[in-house]
Scaffold this active site. Sequence first.
Site, PDB file in Angstrom:
ATOM      1  CB  THR A 176      -0.920   0.008   1.240  1.00 38.40           C
ATOM      2  OG1 THR A 176      -1.703  -1.180   1.224  1.00 38.40           O
ATOM      3  CG2 THR A 176      -1.836   1.225   1.222  1.00 38.40           C
TER       4      THR A 176
ATOM      5  CD1 TRP B  57      -0.496   0.915  -6.518  1.00 33.05           C
ATOM      6  CD2 TRP B  57      -1.222   2.750  -5.463  1.00 33.05           C
ATOM      7  NE1 TRP B  57      -1.431   1.515  -7.318  1.00 33.05           N
ATOM      8  CE2 TRP B  57      -1.904   2.636  -6.687  1.00 33.05           C
ATOM      9  CE3 TRP B  57      -1.531   3.815  -4.626  1.00 33.05           C
ATOM     10  CZ2 TRP B  57      -2.863   3.549  -7.103  1.00 33.05           C
ATOM     11  CZ3 TRP B  57      -2.478   4.728  -5.032  1.00 33.05           C
ATOM     12  CH2 TRP B  57      -3.133   4.585  -6.267  1.00 33.05           C
ATOM     13  CG  HIS B  58       0.100   5.885  -1.764  1.00 31.48           C
ATOM     14  ND1 HIS B  58      -0.363   4.705  -1.245  1.00 31.48           N
ATOM     15  CD2 HIS B  58      -0.982   6.686  -1.867  1.00 31.48           C
ATOM     16  CE1 HIS B  58      -1.666   4.790  -1.050  1.00 31.48           C
ATOM     17  NE2 HIS B  58      -2.068   5.987  -1.412  1.00 31.48           N
ATOM     18  N   GLY B  59       4.195   5.588  -4.149  1.00 33.72           N
ATOM     19  CA  GLY B  59       5.349   6.262  -4.725  1.00 33.72           C
ATOM     20  C   GLY B  59       6.618   5.471  -4.497  1.00 33.72           C
TER      21      GLY B  59
ATOM     22  CE1 TYR C  27       1.444   8.538  -5.461  1.00 35.91           C
ATOM     23  CE2 TYR C  27      -0.809   9.295  -5.247  1.00 35.91           C
ATOM     24  CZ  TYR C  27       0.503   9.297  -4.810  1.00 35.91           C
ATOM     25  OH  TYR C  27       0.853  10.057  -3.750  1.00 35.91           O
TER      26      TYR C  27
END
Lengths: 623, 473
Positions: free
Chosen positions: B315, B318-320, B473
């Site tokens: 998680t 995924w954001h960066g 994203y």
Amino acid sequence: MRYVRINLKADARKRAAAIITTSIFTALFIGMGAVSLILERPTVSETENRDLETLPGFSVQSYLSGNFAAQLDKYFTDTVPFRDKLTEYAAVLENAKGIPSPQFYGVKIVNPESAEMIDAFEQDTLTEPVVHDEKSRTADQSDGTSLVPAETVSPSVTAPPAASAPSAASGTETSPNAESSGDEEFVGDISDFLNNGILVDGVDMYGEKAGIMLFGGNDKQGQRYAELISSYKRELGDGVNVYNMVVPTSVEFYLPKKYSKFSNSEKREIEFIYSKLTDGVIPVDAYSAIEAHKDEYIYFRTDHHWTDLGAYYAYTAFCNAIGQTPPALSDYTVKTKDEPFVGSLFGYTNNIILKNNPDTFTYYMTKSDFKGETYNYRTITLSEANPIYHQYATGSNMYGMFLGGDGYHIKITTSAGTGRKIVMFKESYGNAFAPYLIDSFDEIYVIDIRYFGKNALQYIKDVGATDVLFINNVFAANTSKLIDGIERLLISPTGTIVYTAPAETTSVPVETDQQGLPIGQVSQTQPPQQTVQGQQMQQVQQTQQTQQVQQQTQPPSANTQPAQTAQPVQSAQTQPVQQSQQVQQVTAAPAVTAPPAATTQPAATAPPAPAATVTQTVTSPAG
Amino acid sequence: MVFSDLLFIYMFLPLCLVLYYIFPNTTYRNGVLIIFSLAFYSFGEPVWVLLLIGSALVDYLNGLFIDKCKKRRSRAAVLGVVMSLVINLGVLILFKYSGFIMENVNALTGLSLPVRRFTLPIGISFYTFQTISYTVDVYCGRARVQRSFLDFLLYVSLFFQLVAGPIVRYTTVANEISRRRFSIFDMSRGIERFVLGLGKKVIIANSLGSIADELLTFETAPVSAAAAWAGILMFSFQIYYDFSGYSDMAIGLGLMFGFHFDENFNYPYISKSASEFWRRWHISLGSFFRDYVYIPMGGNRSHQILNIAVVWFLTGFWHGASWNYIFWGLFWGLLVAIEKLFLRKVLDKIPSVFGHLYLLAAAAAGWMLFYFEDLGKLKQCFFGMFGMNGIPLSDEITASLLKGSCFVIIAAAVFSCPVYRMLSEKTEALAAKSALAYTAAKIGENIVLLGILAVSSILLVKQSYNPFLYFRY
């Protein structure tokens, strides 16, 4: 059963509501879309003093690079019909987001002990090309459209000491007019100067709310500035006096004590620079002269410049230095624009408080005779008339009244009879100052440091100057970009200069500018009403006397004189003067009434028939 | 192009609506949507639009392959899933993570392998997950295979959710791709959602976001405690209003064209625990990881702690492609794990106000991790928050910034509670009671919506600060 009926009723009501909502908004989206296609899109923003984005041309390359889409998007937003009105509403809305309070735009705490602002321009290449075409400015400006205060206003502020490379890049990008061209009626840009942001509200000037540009300072650049000016003197030798005047700005006199940590002392910095001058450069103490009058209206509240009155007090200090007695204020023709002035600080912050507390634009015109000419920076030889007082300047451009803006390279020939010739190197603060020199020097050469590319020493010798003045505000004297300019003028190759001083009796072929309008040689003497009558000199330029200009020294009837409004060139004043072409158009216009091509007589003594006579009749009754 | 853009609102959208509704049948309408979607995407990604189409094609074929194998009861069906995972995640890793991975490999091993950072194609993190959900669902039998490539392309490229989510699963829209019914209720609710989302984004998120950026930049001067706290608070509002505003606009647009997407946000800041927060925040992402990672790994039944760690690592990641996002994800994972172990029971017993305070503090701490990609600045901010840097606790700039936008800040606080939902439910309930009251309420609602649209549009004319946080994203 009854329950079902109620539900049916409720459904019908809900359906009706849904239909109404849908109709309103789809009509709105579609209607606005159609309207935005049909209505004429603005091309210029008057409030922001810039050209708006243009519709991009389509090409596969521009499409694939994404430029086309980005530009189309920019264009659509930037040229929304009624844009200036809408941005004004936007400013009102921004103000309504909270309780009005002092607003800081890109402001950071400074070190009170020493000036140690990081200059984002320092990392730039040493020599900026002197750009002199329209396109580059437009291109530059396109990136300057965003008005994110912190970034745009003070690129330097966001530049961390350590990470110099990226910050330098961002500084360059966000300085919209870094390379702006010279031929605009376009007055100095805030981001041209190293600053510590802008404070709006929370500051009172002359009893009203104001904006102030805060001073960060940079001793390193200040020292370099002083050393460079000293080397001018060293090169020029004893024959030429070199004066240096560093002008304080409004923040020095009007910033409330509680905000003092956001601005460094300009006095300290000016003294520092003066202490570093060597080789006999003569410092001019403008600071004391201005400080003595700080209760008078000497700086604008909405603009980062000084007023003409402030420039006058600096001129008195300069007179002191050159051993002259300045004319008294009452010796000038005082005029005040009818239109209120909202200047650059509003353009940058969009803070409605500035708009609601506009400035009054008063200026002082010499009554002496003079002739102003503009030289093209590139060719130097071509000249055209420059009225010096561009009284038609309006809107946020009003400071362009002086000299017509920054970009001009100007020669003023006067009747001072002092036997002295001066070359003046300046940024925009010098614009208001230059006309005062008409009473002190026979010839005045005005050069904007940022836009001139030839060798200054050669130039000074060629024109036979007796005096040289560097006049810069203290921000500029701390900004590497400007100092780079001073250095560039000093070291640029001598061979390139092709200056031929035009004689008083110039005959200039009728040239055609980009718009196909003739550029003629027009005599330019200034038209203070009282002087004009009883004088043999006539003033074509006077026809441009705008109606917006209230003549305080005249009875009100002066404004309503029929002949004045009957002048054909009157139309010029109603134009939003933004473009160089328009400027040229205006200056060229009188030529139409004058015998065009070869005015071989000394222009000043040749009152060409029609225009002159008309003006004569205008002015006679006034006196 | 983004939704909060005059070109979109007053040119793209009306054009799309008109052309869409000119055609009577779904096939043509789908054609219009595909063309507009690809145009929308190619506006921002004129080259990588091919990657999008390619990605759709690959998973379309994978779907057919899986379906074929399943009909033959062949075990090879799993190959389709593997292929889909390898290709989608491969593309994602190549574009998004390769630079980060190489950098860290270099740092660990002392090698100097070449580091190449690609510009991230817009929306890649969203659409790769969407196509993964399709192949997995076809494999598991949750979704029927899509035989029309154009219909599948429509699902992948649909411009409402393409660039910034929500992550719409194939099963959510599978039926509506081929069969949609126009409903005036959907239309008006869609418009309402769109306008509300626009207002959330332009009026609140952009205003408070620019304050956050100004307060949290502290490059030349250290940050005061007030500035650090206010900056984090403003960022907390910004990211919620920014992202949920975008989701509102996406859901609203969906409704305007007959699609029903699931909610993506449900007033996360009123949560009382970390687990609840993540059931209310970016629901489509949380449920994706739950259904496609956590549960397949064994969920609560086996090695739960490992499962939690993996899910929250992903998680965050995924954001960066940066460590701070990983820390941020693991931080939430840690809270969730602690809650599962014992904190939940404690929170249930004490007054709920403590739960709220705990969650808000956790969220703020989380956003602090999230905001600073530069760990040095994170430290600076943290010390600043507790006055540990020797400068005064407050400063004039912070005070004036907060004061100058205080009405927007109050609105942001109020509307992060379900006030609007309550009002709109009350309004609808009036329909059965009194025509007059209902009419009055509806007139009021329309005026408010018109006001929001007008204010947003005017602000957009001169708004240079208009980023979409979830755009990268």
